[in-house]
Scaffold this active site. Structure first.
Site, short mmCIF file in Angstrom:
data_model
loop_
_atom_site.label_atom_id
_atom_site.label_comp_id
_atom_site.label_asym_id
_atom_site.label_seq_id
_atom_site.Cartn_x
_atom_site.Cartn_y
_atom_site.Cartn_z
N HIS A 68 38.58 1.24 -2.13
CA HIS A 68 39.57 0.24 -2.52
C HIS A 68 40.62 0.83 -3.44
O HIS A 68 40.53 1.98 -3.87
CB HIS A 68 38.88 -0.97 -3.16
CG HIS A 68 38.15 -0.69 -4.45
ND1 HIS A 68 38.77 -0.56 -5.67
CD2 HIS A 68 36.82 -0.53 -4.69
CE1 HIS A 68 37.88 -0.34 -6.61
NE2 HIS A 68 36.68 -0.31 -6.05
N CYS A 100 31.91 2.61 -6.35
CA CYS A 100 32.91 2.52 -5.30
C CYS A 100 33.88 3.71 -5.36
O CYS A 100 33.95 4.43 -6.34
CB CYS A 100 33.67 1.21 -5.40
SG CYS A 100 32.69 -0.21 -4.92
#
Length: 446
Positions: free
Chosen positions: A225, A241
């Protein structure tokens, strides 16, 4: 190349920035997305994207052939007043790790005018199938292969200690634009303990740590992301992440499909031929793999012997050991009579400084109608005051700041802010993230 880019959004650290290296400060941020759930919602903010001018050197996209395992080249740049290594890194597609390790003698947040900056824009491709996305945790860099003839590469932020990004083979299972973040209970508890409670859901916008694009992976709870703290790219800052600069994640989002394979590896030592030159690219193994360093180095020496023997070349073992010890990620020739790093740097082309570095903070002028926030600490050193101001300017979202002369010393003044509540919120963030007291000032005090 031309890269699409979005207006900057910035960073947030913890504890005195003058005593703790900024990379360590950022490593303690709560900026990941581990075990999160999220959904898309209609875009409430119109996002305007601009086009970065053509660069003199390639920075992201490179041509490939079957026998080519190293791409790009080194370059240099002379710094200007108010430049930081982070701004230069972002402009040229590098992470904080890339540029600081390649320039160990420079202060990242207080560069002297006309300092020579080495831009390590040369990369050895990881030893993995050239399909989809390959992420090498060791150098915090992603390689995307849209076809067999080209590769795109982006710096990334990854999981910090205790929240490691997992290794293995997975795929992109969804694509979400303008995601809202449902904050996991574990992260809620962390923020609650810091006196900074979060809402259960953070909608799309500048306060969302997912940025404006997210791609969930087959590993449950892990995503690729964007970020609202772009100056953490090239660091271990997330809850596991994989984060990209806002402009890079938009490019990637547009190109990849659901089902694109993603392979995550940890390869700190890479070797490849380029013409008649054998290169070694060395990185410090991440903490999780530090105990394996001796074995990793042993395997690397064996690979170098094999590569040299294939062309009846002679290795310069002192250069090999020096490159391993340096572990700065700069591909370095390791054959007898090959140039050393100083010679490579001196021969690298010098780029013309752009009119403005992409994403470089722009600080508004204080006027009689603006609220501000004055930092309580007084600095005898102008450099130390400039460092703090630079770090505040690179928060996410930013806290605009500048150093000011004060009775023979220096202080840092943040602002302008439209309202007293904005000035108070900035003072609270400064206290929480830097452990430095700050006080709002009414417009008439400026």
């Amino acid at each position: 190349m031309i890269a699409l880019t979005r207006p900057p959004i910035r960073h947030s650290p913890v504890h005195s920035p003058l005593l703790i290296p900024f990379a360590l400060i950022l490593a303690s941020l709560l900026s990941g997305c581990q075990t999160l759930a999220f959904f898309s919602e209609p875009q409430s903010e119109k996002v305007t994207w601009t086009v970065k001018p053509n660069e003199v050197v390639e920075t992201h996209q490179f041509s490939l052939s079957a026998d080519l395992n190293i791409v790009g080249g080194l370059a240099t740049l002379s710094s200007r007043e108010n430049d930081t290594l982070s701004d230069i890194a972002r402009h040229y597609g590098l992470g904080y790790n890339d540029i600081t390790l390649a320039n160990p003698g420079l202060d990242p947040w207080s560069l002297q005018n006309d300092s020579t900056i080495l831009l390590p824009l040369q990369f050895i491709i990881p030893d993995a199938p050239r399909q989809g996305i390959v992420l090498n945790l060791a150098n915090m860099r992603m390689f995307y292969f849209p076809n067999t003839r080209s590769v795109l590469t982006y710096p990334v932020g990854i999981g910090r200690e205790g929240w490691n990004t997992p290794l293995g083979q997975t795929q992109i299972v969804a694509k979400k634009a303008n995601p809202a973040w449902t904050v996991p209970e574990s992260i809620q508890r962390e923020h609650q303990a810091l006196g900074d409670p979060l809402p259960k859901v953070i909608r799309s916008g500048p306060d969302n740590p997912l940025g404006y694009y997210a791609m969930p992976l087959g590993f449950k709870g892990y995503l690729i992301h964007g970020t609202n703290k772009p100056y953490g790219i090239g660091m271990q800052v997330s809850h596991g992440c994989v984060q990209l600069y806002p402009e890079d994640v938009e490019n990637l989002f547009k190109q990849v499909d659901i089902g694109t394979p993603v392979r995550i590896v940890h390869q700190p030592f890479l070797a490849a031929w380029a013409g008649d030159t054998l290169y070694l690219e060395a990185h410090q193994p991440l903490d999780k793999w530090e105990k394996q360093r001796k074995q990793l180095e042993k395997d690397l020496r064996g690979k170098l012997k094999q590569l040299a023997a294939e062309r009846q070349a002679t290795l310069d073992w002192p250069k090999v050991e020096a490159t391993l010890k340096r572990a700065d990620g700069v591909p370095t020739p390791v054959l007898v009579n090959s140039p050393n790093l100083a010679e490579l740097s001196a021969a690298a082309p010098q780029l013309e400084h752009p009119e403005r570095l992409f994403g470089q903070p722009e600080i508004g002028e204080l006027d009689a109608d603006a609220w501000s926030t004055i930092i309580a600490d007084v600095f005898q050193s102008e450099t130390e005051a400039q460092k703090l101001a630079a770090m505040l300017n690179h928060q996410g979202p930013p806290i605009p700041a500048r150093k000011i002369a004060s009775n023979g010393n220096y202080r840092v003044l943040a602002g302008p802010f439209k309202t007293k509540s904005e000035a108070r919120a900035a003072a609270k963030r400064i206290k929480q993230n830097f452990d430095i007291d700050a006080m709002p000032q009414a417009p008439s005090a400026n």
